[in-house]
Scaffold this motif. Sequence first.
Motif, PDB file in Angstrom:
ATOM      1  N   GLY A   1       0.788  -1.216   0.000  1.00  0.00           N
ATOM      2  CA  GLY A   1       0.000   0.000   0.000  1.00  0.00           C
ATOM      3  C   GLY A   1       0.825   1.271   0.000  1.00  0.00           C
ATOM      4  O   GLY A   1       0.468   2.244   0.674  1.00  0.00           O
ATOM      5  N   GLN A   2       1.923   1.284  -0.749  1.00  0.00           N
ATOM      6  CA  GLN A   2       2.748   2.488  -0.856  1.00  0.00           C
ATOM      7  C   GLN A   2       2.873   2.844  -2.342  1.00  0.00           C
ATOM      8  O   GLN A   2       3.942   2.763  -2.937  1.00  0.00           O
ATOM      9  N   MET A   3       1.728   3.250  -2.893  1.00  0.00           N
ATOM     10  CA  MET A   3       1.657   3.495  -4.333  1.00  0.00           C
ATOM     11  C   MET A   3       2.583   4.627  -4.766  1.00  0.00           C
ATOM     12  O   MET A   3       3.205   4.556  -5.835  1.00  0.00           O
ATOM     13  N   GLY A   4       2.696   5.655  -3.983  1.00  0.00           N
ATOM     14  CA  GLY A   4       3.571   6.762  -4.336  1.00  0.00           C
ATOM     15  C   GLY A   4       5.023   6.328  -4.402  1.00  0.00           C
ATOM     16  O   GLY A   4       5.761   6.706  -5.331  1.00  0.00           O
ATOM     17  N   LEU A   5       5.451   5.514  -3.433  1.00  0.00           N
ATOM     18  CA  LEU A   5       6.828   5.013  -3.431  1.00  0.00           C
ATOM     19  C   LEU A   5       7.060   4.076  -4.611  1.00  0.00           C
ATOM     20  O   LEU A   5       8.107   4.124  -5.263  1.00  0.00           O
ATOM     21  N   GLY A   6       6.069   3.219  -4.885  1.00  0.00           N
ATOM     22  CA  GLY A   6       6.188   2.325  -6.034  1.00  0.00           C
ATOM     23  C   GLY A   6       6.257   3.088  -7.346  1.00  0.00           C
ATOM     24  O   GLY A   6       7.008   2.718  -8.250  1.00  0.00           O
ATOM     25  N   ALA A   7       5.476   4.174  -7.455  1.00  0.00           N
ATOM     26  CA  ALA A   7       5.513   4.995  -8.666  1.00  0.00           C
ATOM     27  C   ALA A   7       6.883   5.649  -8.837  1.00  0.00           C
ATOM     28  O   ALA A   7       7.410   5.740  -9.948  1.00  0.00           O
ATOM     29  N   ALA A   8       7.464   6.096  -7.729  1.00  0.00           N
ATOM     30  CA  ALA A   8       8.801   6.697  -7.801  1.00  0.00           C
ATOM     31  C   ALA A   8       9.828   5.676  -8.279  1.00  0.00           C
ATOM     32  O   ALA A   8      10.701   5.988  -9.105  1.00  0.00           O
ATOM     33  N   SER A   9       9.736   4.441  -7.780  1.00  0.00           N
ATOM     34  CA  SER A   9      10.675   3.406  -8.224  1.00  0.00           C
ATOM     35  C   SER A   9      10.459   3.077  -9.695  1.00  0.00           C
ATOM     36  O   SER A   9      11.420   2.828 -10.437  1.00  0.00           O
ATOM     37  N   ALA A  10       9.203   3.094 -10.143  1.00  0.00           N
ATOM     38  CA  ALA A  10       8.921   2.828 -11.558  1.00  0.00           C
ATOM     39  C   ALA A  10       9.528   3.909 -12.452  1.00  0.00           C
ATOM     40  O   ALA A  10      10.056   3.611 -13.527  1.00  0.00           O
ATOM     41  N   MET A  11       9.474   5.152 -12.013  1.00  0.00           N
ATOM     42  CA  MET A  11      10.051   6.231 -12.820  1.00  0.00           C
ATOM     43  C   MET A  11      11.572   6.128 -12.884  1.00  0.00           C
ATOM     44  O   MET A  11      12.182   6.447 -13.910  1.00  0.00           O
ATOM     45  N   LEU A  12      12.199   5.661 -11.806  1.00  0.00           N
ATOM     46  CA  LEU A  12      13.652   5.466 -11.859  1.00  0.00           C
ATOM     47  C   LEU A  12      14.019   4.308 -12.791  1.00  0.00           C
ATOM     48  O   LEU A  12      15.054   4.345 -13.463  1.00  0.00           O
TER      49      LEU A  12
END
Length: 306
Positions: free
Chosen positions: A272-283
């Motif tokens: 449930g940490q969608m923002g953190l997962g999105a940041a990792s996806a962008m990297l």
Amino acid sequence: MSSVAVPTPKAVHRSSMDWLQAWLPKLVLAPSVVIVLVGFYAYILWTLLLSFTNSRFMPSYKWVGLDQYLRLMENDRWWVASQNLLVFGGLFIAISLLIGVVLAVLLDQRIRQEGAIRTIYLYPMALSMIVTGTAWQWLLNPGLGLDKLLRDWGWEGFRFDWLVDPDRVVYCLVIAAVWQASGFVMALFLAGLRGVDQSIIRAAQVDGASLPTIYLRIVLPSLRPVFFSALMILAHIAIKSFDLVAAMTAGGPGYASDLPAMFMYTHTFTRGQMGLGAASAMLMLAAILAILVPYLYSELRTKRHE
């Protein structure tokens, strides 16, 4: 009185056909273009937006700036996943290229049963990474795979427990990935080798050059576009590897075999940490662009000079 020209049925038909020929390709391509724009680029932009928010289980549009990226940089699991990617990606790309080139050169000698051998080496690429990961998970499992088989045959001192060793488990991923991808690299280079002008090889042989020298100094350097294409494809496979890890190790033991794609999935959909997962996806996207952009720039620059 001036007469008004009335289009003949033949002229109307010709005009309709011209209109259809002009618009039919656009109409056929339109659904694909819409799908790509919405399903690919729009979701990239949406993911980028979520990486600047405090989204958790559901999207939230409360702006937090670079907080998620800062949290990512402070996350030990992310650094383990990144280090694993360097090891996994480096070995996977290097070994797959080496095996693929060697196999392509051997098959280029017009050996017997070339078609059957080529099919055998290409077959793993037809399998999904889920199947590959599951099969190698069985083979490398110390309790029921090759380790147990050899000990049952009398080699009591034999041990191959890399799959449960946190320091070596990432090399198991390399073994499975190389097994699947090296045949594809072989096919790419074999197609390139078959396009080389044979008169160049014959001329080099007349000058006394040995076959290894011909391939190392003449043939393979001429396959630079094939090399970069294979490099791009393998790098893309390495960076987005998720299904292989999920099927083979699930990121374990602990998170010793985590890769960035596994990290992104775990934090986005199970923690449930969608923002953190999105940041990792962008990297991860940035890593792909870091490889793709210099390659495209080099190719465009070469064509411009030509």
